[in-house]
Design an enzyme around this catalytic site. Structure first.
Site, PDB file in Angstrom:
ATOM      1  N   PRO B 162       0.803  -1.229   0.000  1.00 21.56           N
ATOM      2  CA  PRO B 162       0.000   0.000   0.000  1.00 21.56           C
ATOM      3  C   PRO B 162       0.834   1.276   0.000  1.00 21.56           C
ATOM      4  CG  PRO B 162       0.072  -0.918   2.194  1.00 21.56           C
ATOM      5  CD  PRO B 162       0.838  -1.881   1.315  1.00 21.56           C
ATOM      6  N   CYS B 163       1.464   1.580  -1.136  1.00 21.12           N
ATOM      7  CA  CYS B 163       2.253   2.812  -1.225  1.00 21.12           C
ATOM      8  C   CYS B 163       1.335   4.039  -1.155  1.00 21.12           C
ATOM      9  CB  CYS B 163       3.100   2.831  -2.491  1.00 21.12           C
ATOM     10  SG  CYS B 163       2.174   2.564  -4.001  1.00 21.12           S
ATOM     11  N   HIS B 164       0.025   3.829  -1.311  1.00 21.48           N
ATOM     12  CA  HIS B 164      -0.905   4.964  -1.159  1.00 21.48           C
ATOM     13  C   HIS B 164      -0.967   5.438   0.292  1.00 21.48           C
ATOM     14  CE1 HIS B 164      -3.328   1.276  -0.514  1.00 21.48           C
ATOM     15  NE2 HIS B 164      -4.057   1.996   0.312  1.00 21.48           N
TER      16      HIS B 164
END
Lengths: 190, 260
Positions: B162-164
């Site tokens: 989850p780089c968001h």
């Protein structure tokens, strides 16, 4: 998209390409030979999922083996016969492990399997009876008949594939055909 | 006279299905296989090989995806029907929760640093965010904030890693590599982050919040910060301000170096 229904792929050109650039030409080799490997495994095993598994494993093993071969060895391979040495062994092993499982008798397994094969539905009753008769043959005869008359392999290719002298392979085809003529009810064919 | 048996045998020749051919090619490792999955952002394309999931991407068409994949990875990818068991079992929950869990991932094309960034990012819980600098410090490279940003910009498996959830230290969401830049906000909102509240804090320059009953400060989206009632919440603009007020960093979200 490359044609997947090439009927007479030139196997010596394939061998040369594989020797020159294994990764670059492997997909073309799979496409050129997959129909044969799949059809042959399907007729020897009688089950679509098993045939797809054998096909997948055949090419995985072929790739591993070719990765270790010299260019010269690859360029002189009889591609179809060599690929079938792998596939035939896998088919034989699969039948053996099936017969060791007492809960899945071979006969029932095959009947149920051929019934759910969607790509088989187009085949007539002729195909149904003949497929069943093939599955009743001892494996060496079944493999020989399938390779010679379904897949159109040469006796030379079959000798490589089955690791038997050409004479033995021919005899298996003859014996297999003789048994099919006896068991396969031709009079109901029309 | 033609031989009926021979001609009937010839008719038993059939064709291998396209997806079975693809499965055979991908099993060798010369090409990756891929499937599609629905998601909050649209259709996700998910590629894999024997090492694990190698790509997660949004694309307008299969052709777009296949082209981008081969451009990035230097090999092709082919559509398949059946996933390997280990991937099939964990893929949907990984997409749903934004957490790889036991889903195998293929980081073999990445540097050790990039892989460390992604593994650390995968630890951030859903609905929470951490600054790029936090990831840098956590992996022992406190000076590599920009490098963390570029590693995340090249995250091959967004959503699942989850780089968001990694944002700028001033609270702005920052860039996002998967499709529209607004997708970062969409994913965070879908995970339950109150964006109005979050942005009001960052607009006022608040980087940490603490509780005056525990004297502990947190990242504002930390589970523990959000449990604190409004009347007990204290806002801080910097770590120094929090320290001077006698607060210590939370051991769970680690907003600063935690003394061992």
């Amino acid at each position: 998209m490359m044609g997947i229904t090439m009927t007479t792929p030139d196997m010596s050109i394939l061998a040369r390409d594989l020797a020159g650039d294994l990764d670059g030409s492997f997909a073309a080799y799979v496409r050129a030979t997959a129909d044969g490997i799949y059809s042959g495994s399907l007729r020897m095993l009688g089950d679509r999922t098993d045939a797809e598994d054998v096909m997948q494993e055949t090419y995985a093993r072929a790739y591993n083996a070719l990765s270790g071969y010299s260019q010269e060895r690859i360029s002189t391979l009889q591609v179809r016969g060599w690929t079938w040495t792998i596939a035939a062994n896998l088919c034989r092993n699969r039948l053996r492990s099936r017969s060791r499982k007492p809960t899945a008798p071979l006969g029932d397994f095959d009947v149920a399997a051929s019934g759910r094969s969607t790509d088989e539905e187009a085949l007539s009753e002729v195909g149904e009876a003949l497929r069943a008769a093939l599955l009743d043959l001892p494996f060496p005869q079944r493999a020989a008949v399938v390779m010679r008359h379904v897949l159109d392999l040469t006796y030379e290719e079959m000798a490589i594939a089955l690791d038997r002298p050409v004479g033995t392979v021919k005899a298996d085809v003859h014996r297999g055909l003789a048994r099919l003529r006896r068991d396969y009810p031709e009079e109901t064919a029309r | 006279m033609t031989d009926r048996l021979i001609t009937d045998l010839e008719k038993l020749m059939t064709t291998a299905s396209e997806t079975a051919i693809h499965a055979a090619i991908t099993a060798t490792g010369i090409a990756d296989g891929y499937v599609t999955r629905p998601s909050a952002l649209g259709t996700l394309f998910v590629a894999y090989n024997s090492r694990g999931v190698s790509a997660v991407d949004l694309a307008d068409s299969a052709e777009d995806f296949e082209q981008r994949f081969s451009h990035i990875h230097g090999r092709s990818t082919l559509p398949v029907e059946r996933l390997p068991v280990q991937i099939d079992r964990h893929l949907d929950s990984a997409i749903e929760t934004g957490k790889p869990g036991r889903l195998p991932l293929d980081f073999s094309d990445l540097t050790e640093f990039q892989a460390a960034v992604l593994r650390k990012t995968a630890e951030i819980p859903g609905g929470q965010v951490r600054p790029y600098g936090w990831v840098a410090r956590e992996i022992g490279k406190p000076g590599a904030v920009r490098a963390v940003g570029s590693a995340l910009a090249r995250n091959p498996v967004p959503v699942v890693v989850p780089c968001h959830r990694v944002v700028r230290s001033d609270g702005h969401l920052g860039n996002y590599s998967l499709g529209d830049p607004d997708n970062k906000r969409i994913l965070l909102e879908a995970e339950g982050l109150d964006m109005t509240e979050y942005e009001s804090l960052s607009e006022r320059g608040i980087r940490f919040t603490g509780s005056d009953t525990t004297d502990i400060f947190c990242h504002p989206t930390c589970h523990h910060a959000r449990r604190t009632s409004v009347e007990h919440t204290v806002e801080f603009r910097s770590e120094q301000q929090a320290r001077r007020a006698g607060f210590r960093p939370c051991k769970v979200c680690r907003p600063a170096e935690v003394a061992a």
